[in-house]
Design a protein around this motif. Structure first.
Motif, mmCIF file in Angstrom:
data_model
loop_
_atom_site.group_PDB
_atom_site.id
_atom_site.type_symbol
_atom_site.label_atom_id
_atom_site.label_comp_id
_atom_site.label_asym_id
_atom_site.label_seq_id
_atom_site.Cartn_x
_atom_site.Cartn_y
_atom_site.Cartn_z
ATOM 1 N N ALA A 1 11.522 19.307 29.229
ATOM 2 C CA ALA A 1 11.453 20.199 29.801
ATOM 3 C C ALA A 1 12.126 21.114 30.836
ATOM 4 N N ASP A 2 13.093 21.806 29.309
ATOM 5 C CA ASP A 2 14.192 22.226 29.528
ATOM 6 C C ASP A 2 13.576 24.082 29.717
ATOM 7 N N ALA A 3 14.999 24.538 30.628
ATOM 8 C CA ALA A 3 14.417 26.201 31.134
ATOM 9 C C ALA A 3 14.752 26.519 29.277
ATOM 10 N N SER A 4 14.933 27.719 29.589
ATOM 11 C CA SER A 4 14.872 28.597 28.203
ATOM 12 C C SER A 4 15.827 29.905 28.558
ATOM 13 N N PRO A 5 16.961 30.441 28.776
ATOM 14 C CA PRO A 5 17.290 31.759 29.675
ATOM 15 C C PRO A 5 17.151 32.435 28.806
ATOM 16 N N GLU A 6 17.325 32.344 26.930
ATOM 17 C CA GLU A 6 17.595 33.879 26.020
ATOM 18 C C GLU A 6 15.787 34.001 26.203
ATOM 19 N N ARG A 7 15.270 32.436 26.661
ATOM 20 C CA ARG A 7 13.414 32.859 25.418
ATOM 21 C C ARG A 7 13.275 33.942 26.954
ATOM 22 N N GLU A 8 13.487 33.589 28.343
ATOM 23 C CA GLU A 8 12.968 34.248 29.765
ATOM 24 C C GLU A 8 13.784 35.668 29.180
ATOM 25 N N ALA A 9 15.344 36.193 28.687
ATOM 26 C CA ALA A 9 15.464 37.348 28.393
ATOM 27 C C ALA A 9 14.068 38.370 28.029
ATOM 28 N N GLU A 10 13.627 37.375 26.656
ATOM 29 C CA GLU A 10 12.907 38.373 26.161
ATOM 30 C C GLU A 10 11.539 38.259 26.606
ATOM 31 N N PHE A 11 11.484 37.514 27.294
ATOM 32 C CA PHE A 11 10.385 38.080 27.693
ATOM 33 C C PHE A 11 9.682 39.336 29.027
ATOM 34 N N LYS A 12 10.493 38.787 29.120
ATOM 35 C CA LYS A 12 11.570 40.357 30.527
ATOM 36 C C LYS A 12 11.546 41.377 29.617
ATOM 37 N N ALA A 13 12.427 41.296 29.046
ATOM 38 C CA ALA A 13 12.402 42.852 28.197
ATOM 39 C C ALA A 13 11.195 43.270 27.425
ATOM 40 N N TRP A 14 10.183 42.491 27.135
ATOM 41 C CA TRP A 14 8.866 42.359 26.596
ATOM 42 C C TRP A 14 7.684 43.024 28.309
ATOM 43 N N LEU A 15 7.888 42.249 29.159
ATOM 44 C CA LEU A 15 7.214 42.838 30.272
ATOM 45 C C LEU A 15 8.002 44.298 30.868
ATOM 46 N N SER A 16 9.201 44.568 30.596
ATOM 47 C CA SER A 16 10.037 46.099 30.949
ATOM 48 C C SER A 16 9.543 47.344 30.086
ATOM 49 N N GLU A 17 8.605 46.815 28.560
ATOM 50 C CA GLU A 17 8.255 47.641 27.601
ATOM 51 C C GLU A 17 6.863 47.974 28.163
ATOM 52 N N GLN A 18 6.015 47.303 28.781
ATOM 53 C CA GLN A 18 5.235 48.068 28.904
ATOM 54 C C GLN A 18 4.245 46.713 27.928
ATOM 55 N N ARG A 19 4.323 46.262 27.611
ATOM 56 C CA ARG A 19 3.898 45.869 26.253
ATOM 57 C C ARG A 19 2.390 44.746 26.763
ATOM 58 N N HIS A 20 2.652 45.431 27.850
ATOM 59 C CA HIS A 20 1.541 43.781 28.392
ATOM 60 C C HIS A 20 0.068 44.233 29.510
ATOM 61 N N GLY A 21 -0.107 45.760 28.876
ATOM 62 C CA GLY A 21 -0.611 46.495 29.642
ATOM 63 C C GLY A 21 -1.257 46.140 30.335
ATOM 64 N N SER A 22 -2.202 46.367 31.017
ATOM 65 C CA SER A 22 -2.855 45.853 32.817
ATOM 66 C C SER A 22 -2.743 44.337 32.343
ATOM 67 N N MET A 23 -2.396 43.126 32.006
ATOM 68 C CA MET A 23 -2.588 42.246 32.758
ATOM 69 C C MET A 23 -0.941 42.126 33.363
ATOM 70 N N LYS A 24 -0.886 42.392 34.688
ATOM 71 C CA LYS A 24 -0.185 42.380 36.007
ATOM 72 C C LYS A 24 0.179 41.304 36.217
ATOM 73 N N TRP A 25 -0.559 40.382 36.861
ATOM 74 C CA TRP A 25 -0.536 39.300 36.504
ATOM 75 C C TRP A 25 0.912 38.627 35.379
ATOM 76 N N LEU A 26 0.856 38.996 34.652
ATOM 77 C CA LEU A 26 2.048 38.916 34.038
ATOM 78 C C LEU A 26 3.591 38.302 34.908
ATOM 79 N N ASP A 27 3.716 39.891 34.962
ATOM 80 C CA ASP A 27 5.389 39.883 35.541
ATOM 81 C C ASP A 27 5.012 38.834 36.814
ATOM 82 N N GLY A 28 4.361 38.087 37.126
ATOM 83 C CA GLY A 28 4.573 37.626 38.646
ATOM 84 C C GLY A 28 5.095 36.209 37.669
ATOM 85 N N HIS A 29 4.829 36.042 36.213
ATOM 86 C CA HIS A 29 5.177 35.157 35.496
ATOM 87 C C HIS A 29 7.009 35.169 35.499
ATOM 88 N N ALA A 30 7.383 35.756 35.269
ATOM 89 C CA ALA A 30 8.429 35.781 34.532
ATOM 90 C C ALA A 30 9.805 34.843 35.134
#
Ligand code: SF4
Length: 377
Positions: free
Chosen positions: A32-61
């Motif tokens: 159950a290790d954290a993955s800071p690199e993948r987390e950074a990728e996910f946050k970049a994806w969110l900042s590009e608004q690739r998640h559309g109207s799934m705003k709850w994903l912002d809270g998952h960052a």
């Protein structure tokens, strides 16, 4: 057929038995290790608004790649799989939801949604495994999830040996292709981790970009890159508002979800067929008649028709909206009377989609064009 043992990494026999008893395959165990690199990728994806109207994903960052945010002290992620591939039921002439005799226009449904809602199918069983594990290891804590979780399921599934992450962004295993669903049990117990999947299940063949080429909306815009806001699965299921006009024609005949990137994948050719009764027993089936969907007047009628099916996720608003768009895409002029009714629907999202469909059917090459007729699937 590749025997399941060939791709299942070694897991503690006792834990594997508990999963098997529930009809689940324990694919493997990830630390159950954290993955800071993948987390950074996910946050970049969110900042590009690739998640559309799934705003709850912002809270998952800040949670997605940190299992201990969901279970304090978490040390292991046990990943279970259930395969769901079955041949199109209309080919078998067994679609219980739509008599094979009709050639009326119908919209397609993604395979995972033909039978019972998998959240219910997997969720209950994982809860029973959790109880059994708790008895076996009383000093540890366990918590189960399936889909409705911030956890980066596919990442931990890959770490657990389930399958490699393909260019279409899905997990692919050598036994099930990409036609499998996953659930997880988080545990404070440090189980021995399995070997990660990367490389062990192969990889996308060199030069294969079929999934990217087939995607009608350009949602798969590069290998391993998805713009969820353009994905037909997102548009027809998760997105609750108006579907962008420029994407409507690209939806084709998809009423709920989309399987195109899986259907063209050469690695799915030998996928094991499911024996899971809850999936084989059809609820929505592989398609729904558009006239039936467009006739649903209330949320109560919708629930009466689709209770227990994944189609509940789209709600009446989403599915009737989709049916109007598919009716236009199929040139289903026979449905104009029903579309006119829906154009006066109190739900503005439905009404707008119906008005658009009417305009499409009545426009150039529309209802008055000589070749126009409803086309079956
Ligand atoms: S279609 Fe080709 S590129 Fe896409 S996931 Fe399958 S093997 Fe990989």
């Amino acid at each position: 057929m590749i025997p399941r043992e060939a791709w299942s990494p070694p897991v503690p026999a006792e834990a594997a038995r508990l999963f098997r008893r529930e009809g689940l395959t324990l694919v493997g165990i990830a630390a159950a290790d954290a993955s800071p690199e993948r987390e950074a990728e996910f946050k970049a994806w969110l900042s590009e608004q690739r998640h559309g109207s799934m705003k709850w994903l912002d809270g998952h960052a800040d949670l997605k790649f940190r299992p201990d945010s969901m279970l304090p002290g978490c040390r292991s992620v046990l990943v279970a799989a259930l395969n769901y591939y079955q041949a199109a039921s209309w080919r078998r002439g067994e679609n219980l939801a739509q008599p094979a005799s009709t050639d009326a226009p119908a919209g397609r449904i993604a395979r995972y949604a033909w039978g019972r809602d998998y959240h219910k199918v997997i969720g209950k069983r994982l809860s029973r495994v959790v109880r059994a594990l708790q008895e076996t290891y009383p000093e540890d804590s366990f918590r189960s999830f399936t889909d409705a979780t911030p956890l980066a399921e596919r990442y931990y599934a890959e770490q657990a040996g389930a399958g490699f992450t393909a260019r279409n962004t899905l997990s692919i295993s050598s036994a099930f292709g990409s036609w499998f669903l996953i659930g997880e049990i988080l545990s404070t117990r440090a189980f021995p981790p399995s070997e990660p999947a990367k490389g062990r299940h192969g990889s996308c063949p060199q030069g294969c970009y079929r999934c990217i080429d087939v995607c009608p909306t350009g949602a798969l815009h590069a290998p391993h890159r998805i713009d969820a806001s353009r994905c037909i699965s997102y548009l027809t299921i998760e997105h609750k508002g108006h579907i962008p006009v420029e994407l409507r024609r690209n939806m084709g005949t998809w009423l709920f979800g989309c399987d195109l990137c899986q259907e063209v994948c050469p690695l799915n050719v030998r996928a094991e067929v499911t024996s899971e009764e809850d999936f084989i027993t059809l609820r929505a089936g592989d398609s729904q008649l558009l006239r039936d969907v467009l006739s649903i007047e209330t949320d109560e009628q919708y629930t009466a028709r689709f209770a227990g099916s994944p189609l509940m996720r789209a709600k009446r608003r989403g599915l009737v909206r989709n049916a109007a768009i598919v009716a236009a895409n199929m040139r289903a002029t026979d449905l104009l009377p029903l579309l006119r009714k829906r154009a006066a629907d109190p739900d503005e999202v439905i009404a707008e989609a119906a008005r658009w469909a009417i305009d499409e059917l009545n426009g150039p090459g529309g209802a008055d064009a000589p070749e126009t007729r409803a086309t079956p699937l």
